[in-house]
Design an enzyme around this catalytic site. Sequence first.
Site, PDB file in Angstrom:
ATOM      1  N   LYS A 110       4.629 101.084  -2.026  1.00 48.58           N
ATOM      2  CA  LYS A 110       3.440 101.724  -2.601  1.00 48.58           C
ATOM      3  C   LYS A 110       3.728 103.195  -2.917  1.00 48.58           C
ATOM      4  O   LYS A 110       3.290 103.729  -3.927  1.00 48.58           O
ATOM      5  CB  LYS A 110       2.261 101.603  -1.636  1.00 48.58           C
ATOM      6  CG  LYS A 110       1.690 100.193  -1.592  1.00 48.58           C
ATOM      7  CD  LYS A 110       0.580 100.039  -0.566  1.00 48.58           C
ATOM      8  CE  LYS A 110       1.107 100.025   0.833  1.00 48.58           C
ATOM      9  NZ  LYS A 110       0.239  99.441   1.842  1.00 48.58           N
ATOM     10  N   ARG A 164       0.178  88.504   5.805  1.00 49.69           N
ATOM     11  CA  ARG A 164       0.675  89.019   7.095  1.00 49.69           C
ATOM     12  C   ARG A 164      -0.481  89.201   8.066  1.00 49.69           C
ATOM     13  O   ARG A 164      -0.380  88.907   9.255  1.00 49.69           O
ATOM     14  CB  ARG A 164       1.403  90.350   6.893  1.00 49.69           C
ATOM     15  CG  ARG A 164       2.759  90.185   6.241  1.00 49.69           C
ATOM     16  CD  ARG A 164       3.295  91.524   5.786  1.00 49.69           C
ATOM     17  NE  ARG A 164       3.444  92.452   6.893  1.00 49.69           N
ATOM     18  CZ  ARG A 164       3.401  93.776   6.763  1.00 49.69           C
ATOM     19  NH1 ARG A 164       3.209  94.330   5.582  1.00 49.69           N
ATOM     20  NH2 ARG A 164       3.549  94.544   7.810  1.00 49.69           N
ATOM     21  N   ASP A 221       2.673  93.788  -2.637  1.00 47.76           N
ATOM     22  CA  ASP A 221       2.252  94.156  -1.285  1.00 47.76           C
ATOM     23  C   ASP A 221       0.854  93.624  -0.978  1.00 47.76           C
ATOM     24  O   ASP A 221       0.581  93.205   0.153  1.00 47.76           O
ATOM     25  CB  ASP A 221       2.292  95.680  -1.083  1.00 47.76           C
ATOM     26  CG  ASP A 221       1.838  96.044   0.328  1.00 47.76           C
ATOM     27  OD1 ASP A 221       2.491  95.573   1.274  1.00 47.76           O
ATOM     28  OD2 ASP A 221       0.815  96.737   0.475  1.00 47.76           O
ATOM     29  N   SER A 262       6.363  97.563   2.839  1.00 47.47           N
ATOM     30  CA  SER A 262       4.962  97.644   2.426  1.00 47.47           C
ATOM     31  C   SER A 262       4.575  99.100   2.135  1.00 47.47           C
ATOM     32  O   SER A 262       4.034  99.415   1.074  1.00 47.47           O
ATOM     33  CB  SER A 262       4.083  97.070   3.546  1.00 47.47           C
ATOM     34  OG  SER A 262       2.731  97.395   3.363  1.00 47.47           O
ATOM     35  N   HIS A 264       1.464 109.888   3.813  1.00 49.61           N
ATOM     36  CA  HIS A 264       1.024 108.547   4.213  1.00 49.61           C
ATOM     37  C   HIS A 264       1.063 108.428   5.719  1.00 49.61           C
ATOM     38  O   HIS A 264       1.958 108.941   6.379  1.00 49.61           O
ATOM     39  CB  HIS A 264       1.938 107.493   3.596  1.00 49.61           C
ATOM     40  CG  HIS A 264       1.451 106.092   3.821  1.00 49.61           C
ATOM     41  ND1 HIS A 264       0.508 105.510   3.018  1.00 49.61           N
ATOM     42  CD2 HIS A 264       1.743 105.187   4.772  1.00 49.61           C
ATOM     43  CE1 HIS A 264       0.251 104.290   3.451  1.00 49.61           C
ATOM     44  NE2 HIS A 264       0.986 104.067   4.527  1.00 49.61           N
TER      45      HIS A 264
HETATM   46  N1  URA Z   1       0.374 100.223   6.430  1.00 53.88           N
HETATM   47  C1  URA Z   1       0.802  99.574   5.325  1.00 53.88           C
HETATM   48  O1  URA Z   1       0.529  99.978   4.210  1.00 53.88           O
HETATM   49  N2  URA Z   1       1.539  98.467   5.482  1.00 53.88           N
HETATM   50  C2  URA Z   1       1.887  97.980   6.691  1.00 53.88           C
HETATM   51  O2  URA Z   1       2.580  96.997   6.735  1.00 53.88           O
HETATM   52  C3  URA Z   1       1.435  98.661   7.839  1.00 53.88           C
HETATM   53  C4  URA Z   1       0.678  99.789   7.681  1.00 53.88           C
END
Ligand code: URA
Length: 427
Positions: A186, A167, A160, A182, A81
Amino acid sequence: MHPVEFIREKRDGGAHAPEAIRAWIGAIVRGQVPDYQVAAWLMAVYFRGMNRAETFALTDAMARSGEMLDLSALGPTVDKHSSGGVGDKTSLVVAPILAAAGAVVAKMSGRGLAHTGGTIDKLESIPGFRTELTKEEFFQQAREVGLVIAAQSADLAPADGRLYALRDVTATVESEPLIASSIMSKKLAAGARAIALDVKVGKGAFLKTREAARSLAELMVEIGERAGRRVAAVLSQMDQPLGRAVGNAIEVQEAIATLRGEGPEDLTALALALAEEGLALVGLDPAGARRALESGAALSKFRDFVAAQGGDPRVVDVPEGFALAPGVAELRAWDDGTVTELDALKVGVAALRLGGGREKKGEPIDHGVGVYLERKVGDRVRKGEVLARIYHREKGLEEALRLLRSAYRIGAAAEPPPLVLEVVRQP
Ligand code: URA
């Protein structure tokens, strides 16, 4: 606890109890809390922060707010990620390297956010490529090819989705506990045993300083450990874009060139660093990453992956066969010298304005537009030579040219900045 009490507790600098956080996230996902109360709470968290116990509880509650995938039957699964960057096509290179080196990559990815691109948008520029897969298709391809990348299902950490949307419009993205929860919610819900994180630092990243990025990386690695996952985080520079291509189809072309061994040095180095970390996390030989790249095994894995998801595998052999937008404009150097700065954020916004990204969620994008950076920091240039090429249609050319013109600085001398800054690992 009543929502107003919960918001007040954070507003006044208090710490939430884990069960209160669980109840709050549950109520949000059930649609029982109006946007204005969630937004007020987000702003309170932005200013007051969260301690470790609160952040772990929040991440766990968000991860469990939807389906938790179980990939344990697939073998040594590795996920990757990025915290979001410009020209960041690294997943398209890392995933086939990992799969060719013996790991299993069964990955869900997102679309672009703001000025940063998303893997799913990039993959959809391959003719025929399908990113919406059924669960059966997802698992079958993981077993048969060892590599599958699907669009993140709405069932994965739905809390999220709700929090991120708010946000984004309330200036509360740049909060350490909110970013960490966040990303990690995931990743935990997506089920891989090991997770290699790429935490971007600099002008084009959400985190602008190395200290802030290190602190976020340490927090995410700790969250992973508490949840029983193996996690490592590479901190990488995002003052200037990664590689030379910024857009969708044009980034896939560059990723394929990199899998052929003909890609830019920075992208190659970062992809190898992340793949080596990922392999080490599941007990495989990190040297297998370079072998997979140099032998062509990773390229061949990418071809199988594209074909398995319905994409035209010929793009792998003739990457220039991709349909880039027909209009080509050039930005030329206004002086002799060396490129001393190339602002990633401005380049990202230029690609967005051309139509390569979304201003609003759900908008269609143009896969063919983008920017190719002929010169990057440290490159010498003579007046009149091309700095960048812009692939465009009707939309946004003037603004893109203006943004790119202001993204570049030409001066006396500069070294390209170091790319991989440090790695944060579990003990
Ligand atoms: N990527 C994400 O998935 N969430 C965030 O808050 C920032 C970057």
